[in-house]
Motif scaffolding. Structure first.
Motif, short mmCIF file in Angstrom:
data_model
loop_
_atom_site.label_atom_id
_atom_site.label_comp_id
_atom_site.label_asym_id
_atom_site.label_seq_id
_atom_site.Cartn_x
_atom_site.Cartn_y
_atom_site.Cartn_z
N ASP A 72 0.81 -1.23 0.00
CA ASP A 72 0.00 0.00 0.00
C ASP A 72 0.84 1.28 0.00
N GLU A 73 2.15 1.17 -0.10
CA GLU A 73 2.99 2.36 -0.12
C GLU A 73 2.74 3.16 -1.40
N PRO A 74 2.49 4.47 -1.29
CA PRO A 74 2.22 5.28 -2.49
C PRO A 74 3.47 5.38 -3.37
N LEU A 75 3.30 5.16 -4.66
CA LEU A 75 4.44 5.19 -5.57
C LEU A 75 3.94 5.45 -6.99
N ALA A 76 4.54 6.42 -7.66
CA ALA A 76 4.18 6.73 -9.05
C ALA A 76 5.15 6.00 -9.97
N LEU A 77 4.64 5.21 -10.90
CA LEU A 77 5.47 4.41 -11.81
C LEU A 77 5.26 4.84 -13.26
N SER A 78 6.35 4.84 -14.03
CA SER A 78 6.24 5.17 -15.46
C SER A 78 5.71 3.96 -16.22
N ALA A 79 5.38 4.16 -17.48
CA ALA A 79 4.83 3.10 -18.30
C ALA A 79 5.86 2.01 -18.58
N GLU A 80 7.14 2.32 -18.41
CA GLU A 80 8.19 1.34 -18.68
C GLU A 80 8.45 0.42 -17.49
N VAL A 81 7.74 0.67 -16.39
CA VAL A 81 7.94 -0.13 -15.19
C VAL A 81 6.74 -1.06 -15.01
N GLN A 82 7.02 -2.34 -14.85
CA GLN A 82 5.98 -3.35 -14.62
C GLN A 82 5.90 -3.68 -13.13
N GLU A 83 4.71 -3.43 -12.52
CA GLU A 83 4.50 -3.83 -11.11
C GLU A 83 4.11 -5.30 -11.09
N ILE A 84 4.84 -6.09 -10.33
CA ILE A 84 4.62 -7.54 -10.29
C ILE A 84 4.13 -7.91 -8.90
N ASP A 85 2.88 -8.38 -8.82
CA ASP A 85 2.24 -8.69 -7.53
C ASP A 85 2.86 -9.95 -6.93
N ILE A 86 3.25 -9.87 -5.66
CA ILE A 86 3.87 -11.00 -4.97
C ILE A 86 2.84 -11.98 -4.42
N LEU A 87 1.58 -11.55 -4.30
CA LEU A 87 0.53 -12.43 -3.76
C LEU A 87 0.03 -13.34 -4.88
N ARG A 88 0.33 -14.61 -4.75
CA ARG A 88 0.00 -15.59 -5.78
C ARG A 88 -0.52 -16.86 -5.12
N CYS A 89 -1.37 -17.58 -5.87
CA CYS A 89 -1.87 -18.85 -5.36
C CYS A 89 -2.15 -19.77 -6.53
#
Length: 564
Positions: free
Chosen positions: A479-496
């Motif tokens: 939940d930490e606020p962070l602005a990302l550019s289009a060249e950055v892919q956010e990868i979610d660590i929560l997986r099942c």
């Protein structure tokens, strides 16, 4: 302070009129001020109705006399003037129920606290409020009850801490005749016989011993002791009674189900679950409690091998809009998929007993890697065990090891933990964990490495580079606020689930480089040859358990001694 005025009244049978004359004579003989009045009662009033009138009299007489009063039953006799009331500054005085001495008084054995035959109310704030409370309760009540009932109700509900004198029971005689009363007696009580006649005609308080919640707690303690000793039959009896006493305790049904399953009484367990489910659905359809019970029922069915029934419960849970319920359900459906695949195995195929963390829901990538890696290596889905009862592999879970636990690659997030000296340590995450194992008195070979490093052998992604940078956050940083550019892919660590495990690897491999605050984001990137930087949120108030220890431990295992 003047001596209290002894108050009483009489009405009804001639017995009480004659008793009043004797009591008045006793007061005058002993020099005790008194106010003993004859009541006018309505036609049809019985003994209980007359007794009830006492509840209002206490407060009325206090205010009439502007001083302390002692209520005394009119068919009592006085042998002496009680000296304890000279200069009394306490609020209230009474004899404990059944004329019991304090040392011998057990409050759970009696439905009420005080004997109503002799009561002292002082003209203090506490005494007046208590008497007023008794009168108020009587005035509002519509049930059939005597003064004794309202006295106890006022005592139980009063928020005041009164100064109370408990009168010594030896000063009061309830047996024999007045003439035969011991010389140390102050008051002799007569017995009209009306108490016994009306005991089942007016409301009574039950003894604490028979209160449902007290019985529930007692049965729970007895049940736990029997389960600890392996005595499942008496434990079952206690659990069934607990379910009767408090139907709102759903965890009782879950415990009953586990105990019945251990006895292989599956049909009995299913019957208990279905009965409870029908009751909940009739009362609280679609409530949070209903959904949580369904999850518990699903767990029972899954652990009992009733996979078809478990699937039907899962179908009902899929319609629940609560995202928290859905996250837990995703986790449970993953476990169901393991069990379904296990059903397809050749008879006699061994499944590795394995424990992994299931929270945060639906699952954390590094934890769900455990069954993924083990199944890929062995060809059989592992069996989720209790902590320490199976292999401990990926993650900071080495602290759960105990005698006969096999450790293969796990580590510690702290250097202060004391680890089991009786576990078998085949390999650990890094040299810091190994040192901790040795300091705990166990043996451990110099074999290091997180099993996630084996992933390139088990899965080869076929993806193209799409992003200059990938960001993997530890779940505490989500939940930490962070602005990302289009060249950055956010990868979610929560997986099942295995599909999501492989999709995570794909997303990492789609990036030219990785920044990760999660250890397994770094390990996966390095395993697949992708440059990775260990990141952190310096402004975050949410720290990772153990801080930097597990990161430094892992980096040392692969020869990186300056990971920053």
């Amino acid at each position: 302070m003047r001596y209290p005025i002894f108050v009483s009244f009489y009405a009804g049978d001639r017995y009480y009129h004659e008793a009043a004359k004797r009591l008045i004579d006793d007061c005058e003989r002993l020099g005790i001020p008194h106010d003993i009045e004859e009541l006018e009662v309505s036609a049809g009033f019985d003994w209980a109705d007359i007794c009830r009138m006492k509840a209002r009299l206490f407060h009325r007489k206090l205010e009439e006399h502007k001083g302390a009063i002692c209520w005394i039953d009119v068919d009592s006799r006085l042998l002496a003037k009680p000296p304890v009331f000279d200069g009394a500054n306490f609020d209230f005085a009474a004899i404990l129920r059944n004329y019991t001495y304090l040392k011998d008084y057990d409050p759970v054995m009696f439905g009420r606290t005080f004997c109503p035959s002799f009561l002292f109310f002082n003209y203090t704030d506490g005494g007046r409020r208590f008497a007023e409370r008794i009168a108020e309760l009587e005035a509002r009540a519509e049930n059939k009850a005597t003064d004794d009932y309202f006295l106890e109700e006022a005592w139980r509900t009063s928020k005041d801490e009164m100064e109370i004198l408990l009168l010594p029971p030896k000063r009061f005689s309830i047996s024999g005749s007045f003439e035969d009363a011991p010389s140390h007696t102050w008051v002799w009580f007569g017995l009209s016989g009306n108490v016994r006649k009306f005991i089942d005609k007016v409301d009574q308080h039950s003894a604490g011993l028979f209160e449902r919640q007290r019985q529930f707690r007692t049965l729970k303690s007895l049940m736990a002791a029997e389960v600890a000793e392996g005595n499942l039959l008496p434990a079952t009896v206690y659990l069934r009674k607990m379910a009767e006493l408090d139907p709102q305790q759903d965890d009782v049904i879950h415990k009953l189900g586990r105990v019945l399953r251990r006895q292989k009484l599956f049909d009995d367990a299913l019957e208990a679950y279905e009965a409870r489910l029908r009751l909940i659905e009739a009362e609280e359809s679609h409530s949070q409690r209903h959904h949580e019970f369904l999850l518990g029922y699903f767990d029972f069915l899954l652990e009992s091998g009733r996979l078809i029934l478990a699937g039907k419960i899962a179908d009902r849970l899929r319609a629940v809009p609560d995202p928290k319920i859905q996250a837990i359900l995703r986790n449970r459906l993953f476990r169901l998929s393991l069990e379904k695949r296990a059903r397809q195995l050749r008879a006699g195929t061994r499944r590795v007993p394995l424990w992994w963390m299931e929270t945060p829901y639906p699952g954390n990538f590094g934890d769900v890697l455990n069954p993924y890696v083990i199944e890929k290596l062995t060809g059989a889905p592992p069996k989720l065990s209790a902590p320490g009862a199976g292999v401990l592999a990926i993650g900071s879970i080495i602290k759960f090891a105990k005698a006969n636990t096999r450790v293969w690659g796990s580590g510690s997030p702290r250097l202060t933990d004391r680890l089991s000296a009786e576990a078998t340590y085949c390999a650990v995450r890094g040299p810091a964990t190994r040192r901790l194992v040795l300091d705990s008195g166990a043996e451990c070979p110099e074999v290091f490495g997180d099993p996630a490093l084996l992933l390139p052998i088990l899965y080869q992604p076929r993806v193209q580079k799409r992003y200059a940078l990938g960001l993997v956050r530890h779940h505490v940083h989500a939940d930490e606020p962070l602005a990302l550019s289009a060249e950055v892919q956010e990868i979610d660590i929560l997986r099942c689930g295995y599909g999501e495990i492989e999709r995570f690897i794909d997303e990492v491999c789609e990036c030219e480089a990785i920044v990760s605050t999660s250890l397994h984001g770094l390990i996966v990137a390095q395993a697949y040859g992708i440059p990775a930087i260990w990141g952190t949120f310096s402004s975050s108030e949410k720290g990772i358990q153990g801080g930097d220890v597990k990161f430094i431990d892992y980096f040392a295992s692969v020869g990186i001694h300056d990971p920053r």
